[in-house]
Motif scaffolding. Sequence first.
Motif, PDB file in Angstrom:
ATOM      1  N   GLU A 159       0.785  -1.285  -0.027  1.00 47.97           N
ATOM      2  CA  GLU A 159      -0.112   0.020   0.179  1.00 47.97           C
ATOM      3  C   GLU A 159       0.729   1.226  -0.179  1.00 47.97           C
ATOM      4  O   GLU A 159       0.456   2.275  -0.303  1.00 47.97           O
ATOM      5  CB  GLU A 159      -0.862  -0.066   1.155  1.00 47.97           C
ATOM      6  CG  GLU A 159      -2.052  -0.835   1.242  1.00 47.97           C
ATOM      7  CD  GLU A 159      -2.992  -1.007   2.636  1.00 47.97           C
ATOM      8  OE1 GLU A 159      -2.274  -0.339   3.440  1.00 47.97           O
ATOM      9  OE2 GLU A 159      -3.767  -1.881   2.576  1.00 47.97           O
ATOM     10  N   ASN A 160       2.139   1.084   0.411  1.00 48.97           N
ATOM     11  CA  ASN A 160       2.904   2.246   0.536  1.00 48.97           C
ATOM     12  C   ASN A 160       3.995   2.162  -0.716  1.00 48.97           C
ATOM     13  O   ASN A 160       4.957   3.004  -0.585  1.00 48.97           O
ATOM     14  CB  ASN A 160       3.707   2.273   2.035  1.00 48.97           C
ATOM     15  CG  ASN A 160       2.727   2.594   3.032  1.00 48.97           C
ATOM     16  OD1 ASN A 160       2.691   3.946   3.164  1.00 48.97           O
ATOM     17  ND2 ASN A 160       2.136   1.613   3.694  1.00 48.97           N
ATOM     18  N   GLY A 161       3.695   1.171  -1.590  1.00 53.22           N
ATOM     19  CA  GLY A 161       4.580   1.414  -2.769  1.00 53.22           C
ATOM     20  C   GLY A 161       6.022   0.532  -2.621  1.00 53.22           C
ATOM     21  O   GLY A 161       6.683   0.846  -3.495  1.00 53.22           O
ATOM     22  N   LEU A 162       6.105  -0.365  -1.627  1.00 55.65           N
ATOM     23  CA  LEU A 162       7.346  -1.166  -1.408  1.00 55.65           C
ATOM     24  C   LEU A 162       6.981  -2.517  -1.798  1.00 55.65           C
ATOM     25  O   LEU A 162       6.104  -3.219  -1.434  1.00 55.65           O
ATOM     26  CB  LEU A 162       7.604  -0.851  -0.046  1.00 55.65           C
ATOM     27  CG  LEU A 162       8.040   0.564   0.472  1.00 55.65           C
ATOM     28  CD1 LEU A 162       8.439   0.363   2.165  1.00 55.65           C
ATOM     29  CD2 LEU A 162       9.008   1.174  -0.197  1.00 55.65           C
ATOM     30  N   GLU A 163       7.743  -3.009  -2.488  1.00 61.19           N
ATOM     31  CA  GLU A 163       8.010  -4.427  -2.830  1.00 61.19           C
ATOM     32  C   GLU A 163       8.623  -5.331  -1.758  1.00 61.19           C
ATOM     33  O   GLU A 163       9.173  -4.795  -1.067  1.00 61.19           O
ATOM     34  CB  GLU A 163       8.497  -4.508  -4.206  1.00 61.19           C
ATOM     35  CG  GLU A 163       8.102  -3.950  -5.462  1.00 61.19           C
ATOM     36  CD  GLU A 163       8.872  -4.302  -6.836  1.00 61.19           C
ATOM     37  OE1 GLU A 163       9.867  -5.235  -6.627  1.00 61.19           O
ATOM     38  OE2 GLU A 163       8.522  -3.821  -7.723  1.00 61.19           O
TER      39      GLU A 163
END
Length: 265
Positions: free
Chosen positions: A74-78
């Motif tokens: 959700e925070n753009g981290l893989e």
Amino acid sequence: MAESEIQKNSASLSEAPDSWADLRRFTSARIAIGRTGGSQRTSSLLDFRLSHARARDAVWADFDTAGLENTLKENGLESIHLTSNAEDRRDFLLRPDHGRKLSESSRDQLAQLARIPDLDLVPIVSDGLAANAAERHAAAVLVPLISALTAAGWRVGPVVIVPMARVKLQDEIGAAMGARFSLMLLGERPGLGAPDSLGAYFTSRPGPEKSDADRNCISNIRKEGLMPVLAAKKIEWLLRESRLTGLGGVALKDNAPGETDPRIV
């Protein structure tokens, strides 16, 4: 002496304020808990037992890796998932060495993973000895930290999630991914007043030869201790200072300017 008068005197004795009571404003340590005669108060004893139960639960709790993965996404981290050599929770607790090595399947997985050129940092999260610490605070540290480092030009790899890992495992993962730094966030051994304390450990040029003296640690990361947002700033400063000076572990000193805790007015 009448029975009612005895009861009144006993009640006033048990309810008398402890002379150290004012100090409880500054610490969650078990001070100024009072007594009843030569014994602890019932409320103090029950509170101790509750805290002990929470600590035991924290050690044995399952790690909600899916929940952490969703929060990171959700925070753009893989993120990627690996496993240690620990077979189960009991094995992890009885054999710390099993948590310091990757499983064979995870070593193969890393070997097949495409290398990121000039990788500066590989962030790692594990439940360690308190799953709720990683679940509650890891993302709150990593999101602002990775954002700040990326803005400064650092190449940061995907977040590696490894249940039942010990700190030493960061050396194997960091070396396998060719990272300049490895950072591991994991639950610390719970205290009777802190069942959700997160620890952060980073190593410069990780490899199998690294020892604890080569690591830097920031501990007691939680809302009642070092707040996650302040921990992220401290980790960022130390990482950048380590890269600038080439120092790490006991040779790297924390001379960062102090950050004001937003809880302090």
